[in-house]
Design a protein around this motif. Structure first.
Motif, mmCIF file in Angstrom:
data_model
loop_
_atom_site.group_PDB
_atom_site.id
_atom_site.type_symbol
_atom_site.label_atom_id
_atom_site.label_comp_id
_atom_site.label_asym_id
_atom_site.label_seq_id
_atom_site.Cartn_x
_atom_site.Cartn_y
_atom_site.Cartn_z
ATOM 1 N N ASP A 159 21.774 -21.462 62.462
ATOM 2 C CA ASP A 159 21.112 -20.168 62.363
ATOM 3 C C ASP A 159 21.933 -19.144 63.129
ATOM 4 O O ASP A 159 22.592 -19.475 64.122
ATOM 5 N N THR A 160 21.929 -17.917 62.664
ATOM 6 C CA THR A 160 22.636 -16.830 63.333
ATOM 7 C C THR A 160 21.637 -15.774 63.758
ATOM 8 O O THR A 160 20.860 -15.279 62.937
ATOM 9 N N GLN A 161 21.628 -15.445 65.047
ATOM 10 C CA GLN A 161 20.791 -14.392 65.598
ATOM 11 C C GLN A 161 21.729 -13.361 66.234
ATOM 12 O O GLN A 161 22.319 -13.616 67.287
ATOM 13 N N GLY A 162 21.889 -12.216 65.574
ATOM 14 C CA GLY A 162 22.843 -11.224 66.063
ATOM 15 C C GLY A 162 24.247 -11.791 65.980
ATOM 16 O O GLY A 162 24.700 -12.210 64.922
ATOM 17 N N SER A 163 24.937 -11.842 67.111
ATOM 18 C CA SER A 163 26.303 -12.353 67.146
ATOM 19 C C SER A 163 26.369 -13.804 67.604
ATOM 20 O O SER A 163 27.455 -14.353 67.772
ATOM 21 N N THR A 164 25.208 -14.428 67.773
ATOM 22 C CA THR A 164 25.167 -15.801 68.279
ATOM 23 C C THR A 164 24.773 -16.760 67.168
ATOM 24 O O THR A 164 23.807 -16.519 66.452
ATOM 25 N N THR A 165 25.533 -17.823 67.052
ATOM 26 C CA THR A 165 25.226 -18.872 66.080
ATOM 27 C C THR A 165 24.714 -20.091 66.828
ATOM 28 O O THR A 165 25.313 -20.527 67.810
ATOM 29 N N TYR A 166 23.615 -20.622 66.352
ATOM 30 C CA TYR A 166 22.999 -21.803 66.944
ATOM 31 C C TYR A 166 23.109 -22.967 65.959
ATOM 32 O O TYR A 166 23.026 -22.774 64.750
ATOM 33 N N ALA A 167 23.292 -24.149 66.496
ATOM 34 C CA ALA A 167 23.357 -25.342 65.666
ATOM 35 C C ALA A 167 22.526 -26.440 66.310
ATOM 36 O O ALA A 167 22.416 -26.516 67.532
ATOM 37 N N ALA A 168 21.949 -27.275 65.478
ATOM 38 C CA ALA A 168 21.173 -28.414 65.949
ATOM 39 C C ALA A 168 21.556 -29.628 65.121
ATOM 40 O O ALA A 168 21.827 -29.499 63.918
ATOM 41 N N TYR A 169 21.582 -30.780 65.759
ATOM 42 C CA TYR A 169 21.997 -32.001 65.082
ATOM 43 C C TYR A 169 21.015 -33.129 65.371
ATOM 44 O O TYR A 169 20.469 -33.228 66.476
ATOM 45 N N ALA A 170 20.839 -33.996 64.404
ATOM 46 C CA ALA A 170 20.073 -35.223 64.634
ATOM 47 C C ALA A 170 20.890 -36.132 65.548
ATOM 48 O O ALA A 170 22.127 -36.108 65.529
ATOM 49 N N GLU A 171 20.196 -36.953 66.336
ATOM 50 C CA GLU A 171 20.890 -37.848 67.265
ATOM 51 C C GLU A 171 21.874 -38.753 66.539
ATOM 52 O O GLU A 171 22.943 -39.064 67.059
ATOM 53 N N ALA A 172 21.528 -39.151 65.337
ATOM 54 C CA ALA A 172 22.357 -40.102 64.593
ATOM 55 C C ALA A 172 23.725 -39.542 64.215
ATOM 56 O O ALA A 172 24.649 -40.312 63.923
ATOM 57 N N VAL A 173 23.858 -38.195 64.218
ATOM 58 C CA VAL A 173 25.122 -37.606 63.766
ATOM 59 C C VAL A 173 25.812 -36.779 64.851
ATOM 60 O O VAL A 173 26.919 -36.280 64.627
ATOM 61 N N LYS A 174 25.181 -36.630 66.010
ATOM 62 C CA LYS A 174 25.787 -35.845 67.086
ATOM 63 C C LYS A 174 27.157 -36.383 67.450
ATOM 64 O O LYS A 174 27.345 -37.584 67.575
ATOM 65 N N GLY A 175 28.104 -35.482 67.591
ATOM 66 C CA GLY A 175 29.460 -35.871 67.938
ATOM 67 C C GLY A 175 30.305 -36.250 66.735
ATOM 68 O O GLY A 175 31.522 -36.376 66.853
ATOM 69 N N ARG A 176 29.665 -36.430 65.569
ATOM 70 C CA ARG A 176 30.413 -36.818 64.378
ATOM 71 C C ARG A 176 30.370 -35.736 63.299
ATOM 72 O O ARG A 176 31.324 -35.565 62.547
ATOM 73 N N PHE A 177 29.262 -35.012 63.228
ATOM 74 C CA PHE A 177 29.102 -33.967 62.224
ATOM 75 C C PHE A 177 29.210 -32.607 62.901
ATOM 76 O O PHE A 177 28.717 -32.412 64.012
ATOM 77 N N THR A 178 29.831 -31.671 62.220
ATOM 78 C CA THR A 178 29.918 -30.289 62.696
ATOM 79 C C THR A 178 29.515 -29.367 61.555
ATOM 80 O O THR A 178 30.071 -29.458 60.453
ATOM 81 N N ILE A 179 28.569 -28.481 61.828
ATOM 82 C CA ILE A 179 28.079 -27.586 60.786
ATOM 83 C C ILE A 179 28.558 -26.167 61.056
ATOM 84 O O ILE A 179 28.642 -25.747 62.214
ATOM 85 N N SER A 180 28.905 -25.449 60.016
ATOM 86 C CA SER A 180 29.327 -24.050 60.167
ATOM 87 C C SER A 180 28.868 -23.281 58.931
ATOM 88 O O SER A 180 28.477 -23.870 57.927
ATOM 89 N N ARG A 181 28.886 -21.966 59.022
ATOM 90 C CA ARG A 181 28.506 -21.150 57.881
ATOM 91 C C ARG A 181 29.368 -19.908 57.809
ATOM 92 O O ARG A 181 29.868 -19.427 58.822
#
Length: 132
Positions: free
Chosen positions: A53-75
């Motif tokens: 999600d993007t709020q103003g100039s800040t982008t936030y990301a959340a990951y499930a425990e099963a994929v943390k450190g392995r998946f990276t999301i961007s938009r």
């Protein structure tokens, strides 16, 4: 009407990588929406994987425990596109992956992946198969 189209799925060896893509289009598209990926393996319930999600100039990301450190999301809002990079894939990552868009879920001051009901629009999915 909002439309989400996923691509990038396929077959990969365990330990390999894939990059999925979700392109949003339609009259109602709002780049301020939170977007997310979820997946469903045969016989299992749909599982949230990541959200962004993007709020103003800040982008936030959340990951499930099963994929943390392995998946990276961007938009890329200019292209109405979101793409997660998936690394170190294992056979538990095999599933149909779905892109979703919605208002965004925040808990404890941070972005949360939320649940299926938190997202108003869904794509048709793209299959990821990991072989060992």
């Amino acid at each position: 009407q909002e439309q989400l189209v996923e691509s990038g799925g396929g077959s990969v060896q365990a330990g390999g990588s894939l990059r999925l893509s979700c392109v949003a289009s339609g009259y109602d598209y709002n780049c301020a929406w939170s977007m997310a990926w979820s997946r469903r393996a045969p016989g299992n319930e749909r599982e949230g994987v990541a959200a962004i999600d993007t709020q103003g100039s800040t982008t936030y990301a959340a990951y499930a425990e099963a994929v943390k450190g392995r998946f990276t999301i961007s938009r890329d809002n200019a292209k109405n596109m979101m793409d997660p990079e998936m690394n170190s894939l294992n056979d538990e990552d095999s599933a149909m992956y779905y892109c979703a868009a919605g208002a965004g879920v925040y808990k404890g001051g941070g972005l949360d992946i939320g649940s299926e009901r938190d997202y108003a629009y869904w794509g048709q999915g793209t299959q990821v198969t990991v072989s060992s």
